[in-house]
Design a protein around this motif. Structure first.
Motif, PDB file in Angstrom:
ATOM      1  N   TYR A   1      -9.000  12.786  13.758  1.00  0.00           N
ATOM      2  CA  TYR A   1      -9.777  11.552  13.540  1.00  0.00           C
ATOM      3  C   TYR A   1      -8.910  10.343  13.904  1.00  0.00           C
ATOM      4  CZ  TYR A   1     -12.328  14.956  10.735  1.00  0.00           C
ATOM      5  OH  TYR A   1     -12.998  16.070  10.301  1.00  0.00           O
TER       6      TYR A   1
ATOM      7  N   SER B   1     -10.704   6.888  12.895  1.00  0.00           N
ATOM      8  CA  SER B   1     -11.339   6.770  11.587  1.00  0.00           C
ATOM      9  C   SER B   1     -10.668   5.672  10.758  1.00  0.00           C
ATOM     10  CB  SER B   1     -11.261   8.104  10.844  1.00  0.00           C
ATOM     11  OG  SER B   1     -11.813   7.994   9.543  1.00  0.00           O
ATOM     12  N   TYR B   2     -11.490   4.869  10.123  1.00  0.00           N
ATOM     13  CA  TYR B   2     -10.968   3.773   9.310  1.00  0.00           C
ATOM     14  C   TYR B   2     -10.308   4.293   8.035  1.00  0.00           C
ATOM     15  CZ  TYR B   2     -11.013  -0.260   6.186  1.00  0.00           C
ATOM     16  OH  TYR B   2     -10.652  -1.236   5.287  1.00  0.00           O
ATOM     17  N   TYR B   3     -10.751   5.442   7.532  1.00  0.00           N
ATOM     18  CA  TYR B   3     -10.300   5.941   6.229  1.00  0.00           C
ATOM     19  C   TYR B   3      -8.954   6.653   6.288  1.00  0.00           C
ATOM     20  CZ  TYR B   3     -15.129   4.979   4.996  1.00  0.00           C
ATOM     21  OH  TYR B   3     -16.336   4.356   4.796  1.00  0.00           O
ATOM     22  N   VAL B   4      -8.464   6.960   7.487  1.00  0.00           N
ATOM     23  CA  VAL B   4      -7.166   7.653   7.592  1.00  0.00           C
ATOM     24  C   VAL B   4      -6.144   6.826   8.363  1.00  0.00           C
ATOM     25  CG1 VAL B   4      -8.184   9.944   7.410  1.00  0.00           C
ATOM     26  CG2 VAL B   4      -7.911   8.893   9.661  1.00  0.00           C
ATOM     27  N   LYS B   5      -6.445   5.562   8.595  1.00  0.00           N
ATOM     28  CA  LYS B   5      -5.482   4.719   9.302  1.00  0.00           C
ATOM     29  C   LYS B   5      -4.224   4.464   8.473  1.00  0.00           C
ATOM     30  CE  LYS B   5      -8.523   2.222  12.476  1.00  0.00           C
ATOM     31  NZ  LYS B   5      -9.051   0.902  12.881  1.00  0.00           N
ATOM     32  N   TRP B   6      -4.355   4.540   7.130  1.00  0.00           N
ATOM     33  CA  TRP B   6      -3.194   4.333   6.278  1.00  0.00           C
ATOM     34  C   TRP B   6      -2.211   5.491   6.386  1.00  0.00           C
ATOM     35  CZ3 TRP B   6      -2.539   8.191   2.707  1.00  0.00           C
ATOM     36  CH2 TRP B   6      -3.673   8.983   2.441  1.00  0.00           C
TER      37      TRP B   6
ATOM     38  N   ARG C   1       0.821  -1.211   0.000  1.00  0.00           N
ATOM     39  CA  ARG C   1       0.000   0.000   0.000  1.00  0.00           C
ATOM     40  C   ARG C   1       0.852   1.256   0.000  1.00  0.00           C
ATOM     41  NH1 ARG C   1      -3.443   0.264   5.153  1.00  0.00           N
ATOM     42  NH2 ARG C   1      -1.346   0.628   6.002  1.00  0.00           N
TER      43      ARG C   1
END
Length: 222
Positions: A96, A99-104, A20
């Motif tokens: 956040y 938040s699942y969308y910014v864990k990367w 990723r």
């Protein structure tokens, strides 16, 4: 079996995180490269189009030089954006945290981005840009058959001599500032001694040139 499954899950997670990160690096580089190419094409001199229309070798030489300069400009823009991106990513993670969308957007990604930019900055500054300039100015050694191979041979020869002279000067300067670095082992240790020193010197000269240009602009406006 549970321990083996746990180890397998950890390895799979590390693998997916690495893939990723490299995909994100590639997408960012493509975006920077396309933007840099648009800038170079926009500000390129239009009165030298005759250089591209007469000889196939000239077309290939200037095309390779354009690719190298575009790559170097993309790396320079990426280096300038490293600090704002790091600050913005840290603020997003603080706002956040779950938040699942910014864990990367984690520290591993930012650290990897810094490492990649530093590596390609050294390559662009000490390899790609000098090679592009020497390749453009080359014409082949006297007595050899003209062509792209002769120009590449001349470029590699001149570049090798230039690299030897620059590394010798860096070795002398570093030995003057630190007598412990005057041994033959320190001369061969390029990655941890001479390249960071040269990078710092070039950065310092760049800051001086920018300050000088800023003062000239202020004087002209007055």
């Amino acid at each position: 079996m549970d321990e083996e499954d746990e180890v397998t899950d950890i390895r799979a997670q590390v693998f997916h995180n690495t893939v990723r990160e490299y995909i994100i690096f590639l997408l960012l580089f493509l975006l920077l490269y396309l933007g840099s190419y648009a800038v170079i094409v926009r500000f390129r001199r239009r009165d030298r189009e005759d250089l591209y229309s007469s000889d196939d070798d000239e077309i290939l030489v200037y095309r390779i030089s354009l690719w190298l300069c575009t790559f170097s400009l993309a790396v320079a823009v990426g280096a300038a954006l490293l600090l704002p991106i790091s600050i913005a990513s840290n603020e997003v993670l603080l706002l956040y945290p779950n938040s699942y969308y910014v864990k990367w957007l984690n520290s591993s990604l930012i650290q990897g981005l810094w490492n990649q930019i530093f590596l390609f900055s050294n390559l662009s500054l000490f390899v790609f840009l000098p090679f592009a300039y020497l390749f453009t100015e080359s014409s082949g050694f006297f007595g050899h058959k003209k062509g792209i191979v002769a120009r590449a041979y001349e470029t590699f020869t001149v570049f090798s001599l230039l690299a030897f002279v620059v590394l010798g000067l860096a070795y002398v300067l570093s030995a003057l500032f630190d007598s412990e670095k005057s041994g033959i082992l320190s001369f061969l240790n390029l990655s941890s001694v001479h390249l960071p020193f040269l990078y710092s010197c070039v950065s310092f000269l760049g800051v001086l040139f920018l300050l000088g240009e800023y003062q000239n602009v202020k004087v002209i406006r007055r």
